[in-house]
Design an enzyme around this catalytic site. Structure first.
Site, mmCIF file in Angstrom:
data_model
loop_
_atom_site.group_PDB
_atom_site.id
_atom_site.type_symbol
_atom_site.label_atom_id
_atom_site.label_comp_id
_atom_site.label_asym_id
_atom_site.label_seq_id
_atom_site.Cartn_x
_atom_site.Cartn_y
_atom_site.Cartn_z
ATOM 1 C CE LYS A 171 -3.542 2.794 1.013
ATOM 2 N NZ LYS A 171 -4.531 3.221 0.045
ATOM 3 C CE LYS A 240 -1.870 8.729 7.214
ATOM 4 N NZ LYS A 240 -2.314 7.345 6.868
#
Length: 306
Positions: A171, A240
């Site tokens: 991911k 982030k």
């Protein structure tokens, strides 16, 4: 579609979690949802739990869709959740978490006899609504097989990437490429606008050429029409994810030579007031510092002027 007598638990009913929970509901799944914001479960149309612990008390499969791994860990270390954690629990983290956090949580959950999967998702809000998300999973193959019926209403591809942590590793790799191509394509489209080019023609060329990407195919045809496809990853969350990617590369001893671009672009977007807007608005941040450029100029009927 049933999962025995127990509901499917869903903790975190935000932009993505809410859409996935609604897909489950529409497929006939009894969903027990919790979100700290009052009334969200009712708006989505799922049964509302009073707390994360209450979800674990009633559901044996629990999905987490949370802003970051700090929140994931806070849920999993909640004393009420720990008290309810049973051997029949399968916890599935759909958030974007650091792989080492996923591995730690999998070990801690396994010590209680329960199971844990890290399951990164890709495709954005539109894919969540259409049920065509891609899910990349880390964990035991038998646990993945158990989870597949739950994934079916909102995902068209479920890929087992390896042991615990592998799903969130893949991911982060994917999200970094997403960040690079989105920010780079935004820069190119601002330049094309300032050069006086027809943006639809520019995208036609890019999408038939070597510069093609998900951003150029799926995002910018809408953005140049003034549709930013609201509802997906914000600029803050994109930054982030890039930071998580850099931390992972540091631990692997891999040089990251391409990170400055997205770090600067999404950092700029945050500093200019787009922090909580969808990451597609990075194009406006770049436009702001390039002479106030907008890819789409509203017509009088669109902006409400007479």
């Amino acid at each position: 579609m049933t999962h025995g007598a127990r509901p499917v638990g869903f903790i975190g009913l935000g932009n993505m979690g809410g859409r996935m929970a609604r897909r489950l509901r529409d497929a006939g799944v009894d969903v027990l949802g919790f979100d700290p914001r009052a009334g969200v479960a009712e708006e989505i149309g799922v049964r509302a739990a009073t707390s994360s612990g209450a979800v674990f008390a009633d559901a044996s499969i629990v999905l987490l869709s949370l802003p970051d791994d700090n929140v994931v860990r806070s849920v999993m270390t909640d004393p009420a959740v720990r008290e309810e954690l049973r051997a029949d629990h399968l916890v599935i983290d759909l958030s974007t978490s650091a792989p080492e956090v996923s591995q730690q949580l999998a070990t801690e959950v396994a010590a209680r006899g329960a199971r844990f999967l890290d399951a990164g998702i890709s495709g954005g809000a539109a894919a969540a609504e259409a049920g065509t998300l891609t899910i990349m999973i880390g964990g035991d193959a038998a646990d993945v097989q158990r989870a597949e019926p739950v994934f079916a209403p909102f995902a068209s591809r479920v890929i087992h990437c390896g042991p615990s942590g592998a799903g969130h590793t893949v991911k982060l790799l994917n999200n970094f490429l997403n960040a690079v191509t989105l920010s780079a394509t935004a820069e190119v489209m601002v330049a094309a606008k300032k050069a006086g080019l027809d943006l639809a023609t520019v995208l036609e060329v890019i999408n038939a050429s070597s510069g093609v990407s998900f951003a150029s195919q799926k995002r910018f045809p809408a953005i140049i029409q003034g549709d930013y496809l609201e509802g997906g990853l914000t600029n803050t969350l994109m930054l982030k994810d890039v930071a998580l990617y850099l931390s992972m590369l540091s631990s692997l001893g891999v040089a990251s030579l391409n990170a400055p671009g997205p770090v600067a672009s999404f950092g700029l977007a945050r500093s200019l007031g787009y922090a909580d807007r969808i990451s597609n608005t990075v194009v406006d941040a770049i436009g702001d510092v390039s002479g106030g450029i907008r890819l789409h100029e509203p017509t009088p009927s669109e902006d409400g002027t007479p």
